[in-house]
Design a protein around this motif. Structure first.
Motif, PDB file in Angstrom:
ATOM      1  N   LEU A  73       0.869  -1.175   0.000  1.00  0.00           N
ATOM      2  CA  LEU A  73       0.000   0.000   0.000  1.00  0.00           C
ATOM      3  C   LEU A  73       0.905   1.223   0.000  1.00  0.00           C
ATOM      4  O   LEU A  73       1.911   1.259   0.716  1.00  0.00           O
ATOM      5  CB  LEU A  73      -0.918   0.013   1.221  1.00  0.00           C
ATOM      6  N   TYR A  74       0.546   2.240  -0.808  1.00  0.00           N
ATOM      7  CA  TYR A  74       1.443   3.353  -1.069  1.00  0.00           C
ATOM      8  C   TYR A  74       0.861   4.704  -0.675  1.00  0.00           C
ATOM      9  O   TYR A  74      -0.357   4.915  -0.716  1.00  0.00           O
ATOM     10  CB  TYR A  74       1.774   3.413  -2.569  1.00  0.00           C
ATOM     11  N   LYS A  75       1.782   5.621  -0.313  1.00  0.00           N
ATOM     12  CA  LYS A  75       1.488   7.036  -0.176  1.00  0.00           C
ATOM     13  C   LYS A  75       2.540   7.795  -0.955  1.00  0.00           C
ATOM     14  O   LYS A  75       3.743   7.655  -0.690  1.00  0.00           O
ATOM     15  CB  LYS A  75       1.503   7.477   1.287  1.00  0.00           C
ATOM     16  N   ASN A  76       2.098   8.563  -1.951  1.00  0.00           N
ATOM     17  CA  ASN A  76       3.006   9.348  -2.794  1.00  0.00           C
ATOM     18  C   ASN A  76       4.114   8.486  -3.377  1.00  0.00           C
ATOM     19  O   ASN A  76       5.290   8.885  -3.437  1.00  0.00           O
ATOM     20  CB  ASN A  76       3.607  10.509  -1.999  1.00  0.00           C
ATOM     21  N   GLY A  77       3.780   7.287  -3.794  1.00  0.00           N
ATOM     22  CA  GLY A  77       4.736   6.406  -4.443  1.00  0.00           C
ATOM     23  C   GLY A  77       5.650   5.638  -3.513  1.00  0.00           C
ATOM     24  O   GLY A  77       6.494   4.862  -3.970  1.00  0.00           O
ATOM     25  N   VAL A  78       5.487   5.817  -2.199  1.00  0.00           N
ATOM     26  CA  VAL A  78       6.337   5.141  -1.223  1.00  0.00           C
ATOM     27  C   VAL A  78       5.510   4.076  -0.503  1.00  0.00           C
ATOM     28  O   VAL A  78       4.427   4.363   0.013  1.00  0.00           O
ATOM     29  CB  VAL A  78       6.925   6.138  -0.200  1.00  0.00           C
ATOM     30  N   ALA A  79       6.041   2.854  -0.452  1.00  0.00           N
ATOM     31  CA  ALA A  79       5.319   1.762   0.191  1.00  0.00           C
ATOM     32  C   ALA A  79       5.278   1.971   1.702  1.00  0.00           C
ATOM     33  O   ALA A  79       6.290   2.316   2.322  1.00  0.00           O
ATOM     34  CB  ALA A  79       5.988   0.432  -0.133  1.00  0.00           C
TER      35      ALA A  79
END
Length: 355
Positions: A164-170
């Motif tokens: 699951l990602y936020k701004n491309g970061v897992a």
């Protein structure tokens, strides 16, 4: 064997496969994580695959539910609690994290259940193709068990992996905060319960079970009310901006709903609010027609709500809101084919001309 959504004890909808609804449940809407039906099914397939691959304990870690499969044998289930950290559960941390039951309930209406093995060798439950939900449920995620404290997380756009990602970061951890649904009332709108009208937001807080609907044999010429049983409330997961339709009528009536809200107009036809125009008529609870004098679109930031009864028959899914006959969330989620059809008709209309 048939399944239904089960009893809920928190603000997150609990999914299961019992044959009855034991109490009013709460479903949730996620405007900021909005998926179309095909995308919703893809997310459920992804969540099932990831939960089985990483958290089930393997293809041999199934247990017998004791329920028969439609095609013979038993229905075998997997639990995400048998492996993997609780902060990386794809089916949520409720209902014993049962993977197949969660998958089945998100995609299908009540249906016989067939069991087979998927490409990975896991048992998979499937309902009838004719019972696929027009608007499936799907999980939405954040980095905190409490949705109000969490930051939204999303799968990779191509569902390429199980992160699951936020701004491309897992994210190192994630939680299922709810299962998304459609919704339509603004909080102050009053819906009829057995002891009188109550604001939908207050009824939701109380999880009222005594929703009033029309009886199955009601017509425009003979409207009859019954105290039904509430099946579910729908609530927006987060405060979100909506376009509402504020409808004013000749008698001074006022209805404030989203554009997709199903409403009964003068000839007994079920239409969406956004299809109404000045001069059309709404139907009051006593059967009187009330001409629309004004319709305005306004912007609203906050939560919206809906409610549905336990009964499935279309006429018994007509409620009373602000004194007018409107459709329950059934017509937005599972029976959208009734939109633009005459479902509450006068006895004088020949049956053969009813679409």
């Amino acid at each position: 064997m048939e399944f239904r959504l089960k009893h809920v004890v928190t603000v997150v909808g609990v999914l299961g496969y019992s044959t009855v609804a034991s109490a009013t449940i709460l479903e949730q809407r996620c405007t900021d994580d909005s998926l179309d039906p095909a995308q919703a099914i893809q997310r459920n397939e992804w969540a099932r695959k990831c939960g089985l691959t990483y958290n089930s304990g393997g293809v041999q870690a199934y247990f017998d539910t004791g329920m028969p499969a439609q095609n013979g044998g038993s229905l075998y289930e997997y639990s995400e609690t048998t492996a993997g950290p609780a902060s990386r559960m794809f089916s949520g941390d409720f209902q014993y994290n049962e993977i197949n039951a969660t998958y089945l309930n998100t995609i299908y209406l009540s249906s016989p259940i067939t069991s087979s093995k998927d490409a990975q060798g896991f048992y998979k439950w499937t309902g009838l193709s004719t019972r696929v939900r027009p608007l499936p449920l799907y999980p939405t995620f954040s980095d905190n068990r409490d949705i109000n404290s969490g930051t939204p997380l999303r799968p990779h756009p191509t569902l390429a992996d199980c992160n699951l990602y936020k701004n491309g970061v897992a994210a190192p951890a994630f939680y299922v905060n709810g299962y998304c649904r459609a919704s339509c009332y603004s909080p102050e709108q009053e819906v009829l319960f057995s002891d009188g009208p109550q604001a939908i937001v207050e009824a939701r807080k109380a999880m009222r079970e005594d929703l009033v609907t029309l009886t199955e044999d009601s017509t425009l010429d003979a409207i009859q009310l019954q105290t039904n049983q509430t099946y579910s409330f729908t609530e927006e997961l987060r405060d979100t901006r909506h376009t509402l339709y504020e409808i004013s009528t000749e008698s001074g009536g006022h209805l404030r709903v989203t554009g997709a809200h199903p409403i009964i107009q003068g000839e007994g036809r079920l239409v969406q609010a956004q299809a109404l125009k000045v001069g059309d008529e709404l139907v009051k609870v006593d059967g009187a027609r009330d001409r629309i004098t004004d319709i305005r679109q306004t912007s609203y930031f906050g939560k919206v709500y809906n409610v549905r009864p336990v009964t499935a028959q279309p006429v018994t899914n007509i409620l009373v809101a602000q004194g007018f006959l409107v459709g329950s969330s059934t017509f937005q989620n599972d029976d959208i084919g009734y939109i633009n059809r005459v479902i509450l008709f006068s006895a004088t209309i020949p049956a053969e001309v009813i679409p």
